[in-house]
Scaffold this motif. Structure first.
Motif, PDB file in Angstrom:
ATOM      1  N   VAL A 116      15.354   6.106  10.936  1.00 25.39           N
ATOM      2  CA  VAL A 116      15.845   6.290   9.569  1.00 25.39           C
ATOM      3  C   VAL A 116      14.718   6.021   8.589  1.00 25.39           C
ATOM      4  N   GLN A 117      14.861   6.622   7.411  1.00 25.16           N
ATOM      5  CA  GLN A 117      13.870   6.448   6.342  1.00 25.16           C
ATOM      6  C   GLN A 117      14.621   5.993   5.098  1.00 25.16           C
ATOM      7  N   PRO A 118      14.247   4.883   4.507  1.00 22.91           N
ATOM      8  CA  PRO A 118      14.934   4.415   3.298  1.00 22.91           C
ATOM      9  C   PRO A 118      14.844   5.450   2.178  1.00 22.91           C
ATOM     10  N   ASP A 119      15.900   5.517   1.370  1.00 23.31           N
ATOM     11  CA  ASP A 119      15.896   6.397   0.197  1.00 23.31           C
ATOM     12  C   ASP A 119      15.960   5.548  -1.063  1.00 23.31           C
ATOM     13  N   ASP A 120      17.098   4.920  -1.285  1.00 21.62           N
ATOM     14  CA  ASP A 120      17.235   4.002  -2.414  1.00 21.62           C
ATOM     15  C   ASP A 120      17.958   2.759  -1.913  1.00 21.62           C
ATOM     16  N   SER A 121      18.454   1.943  -2.800  1.00 17.10           N
ATOM     17  CA  SER A 121      19.057   0.674  -2.371  1.00 17.10           C
ATOM     18  C   SER A 121      20.362   0.865  -1.587  1.00 17.10           C
ATOM     19  N   THR A 122      20.967   2.040  -1.661  1.00 19.42           N
ATOM     20  CA  THR A 122      22.251   2.244  -0.978  1.00 19.42           C
ATOM     21  C   THR A 122      22.257   3.417  -0.008  1.00 19.42           C
TER      22      THR A 122
END
Length: 117
Positions: free
Chosen positions: A64-70
């Motif tokens: 997975v790759q982070p996008d924003d805080s949620t």
């Protein structure tokens, strides 16, 4: 459903398909229901609370790759089919298809056709 299953002495056909790199586990992660479709790498944007759903579906090695805080992104190989689209809809907005564009367009077309009928 199968009934009256019996063991026979007949040789199994298709053994060549299970030699080498075929992985039943990897194959089943791509399929939705028993519906096949063309295999695609699909990029999904997901709410963070859906991580366990994706790991259950695509395996614990899911990257997975982070996008924003949620939210996060995940790229998964799936057999694109109406059943795959139904899986996405069933997650009630927790997962959205963001690429490739032709898969997004096909999904949108299917949804619009369903609204018209």
């Amino acid at each position: 459903k199968m009934e009256n299953i019996q063991l026979t002495e007949e040789k199994r056909e298709g053994a060549q398909h299970f030699r080498g790199s075929f992985s039943p586990a990897a194959y089943s992660r791509k399929m939705f229901g028993m519906f096949s479709g063309h295999e695609e790498i699909v990029r999904l944007r997901c709410r963070k609370d859906a991580i366990n759903i994706l790991r259950d579906r695509f395996g614990s090695e899911l990257m997975v790759q982070p996008d924003d805080s949620t939210h996060f992104f995940a790229s998964v190989t799936v057999a694109v089919s109406p059943q795959f689209y139904a899986w996405v809809v069933g997650l009630n907005g927790a997962v959205r298809i963001v690429a490739p564009q032709h898969v997004c367009d096909s999904f949108r077309k299917l949804l619009l056709e369903q609204l018209e009928e």
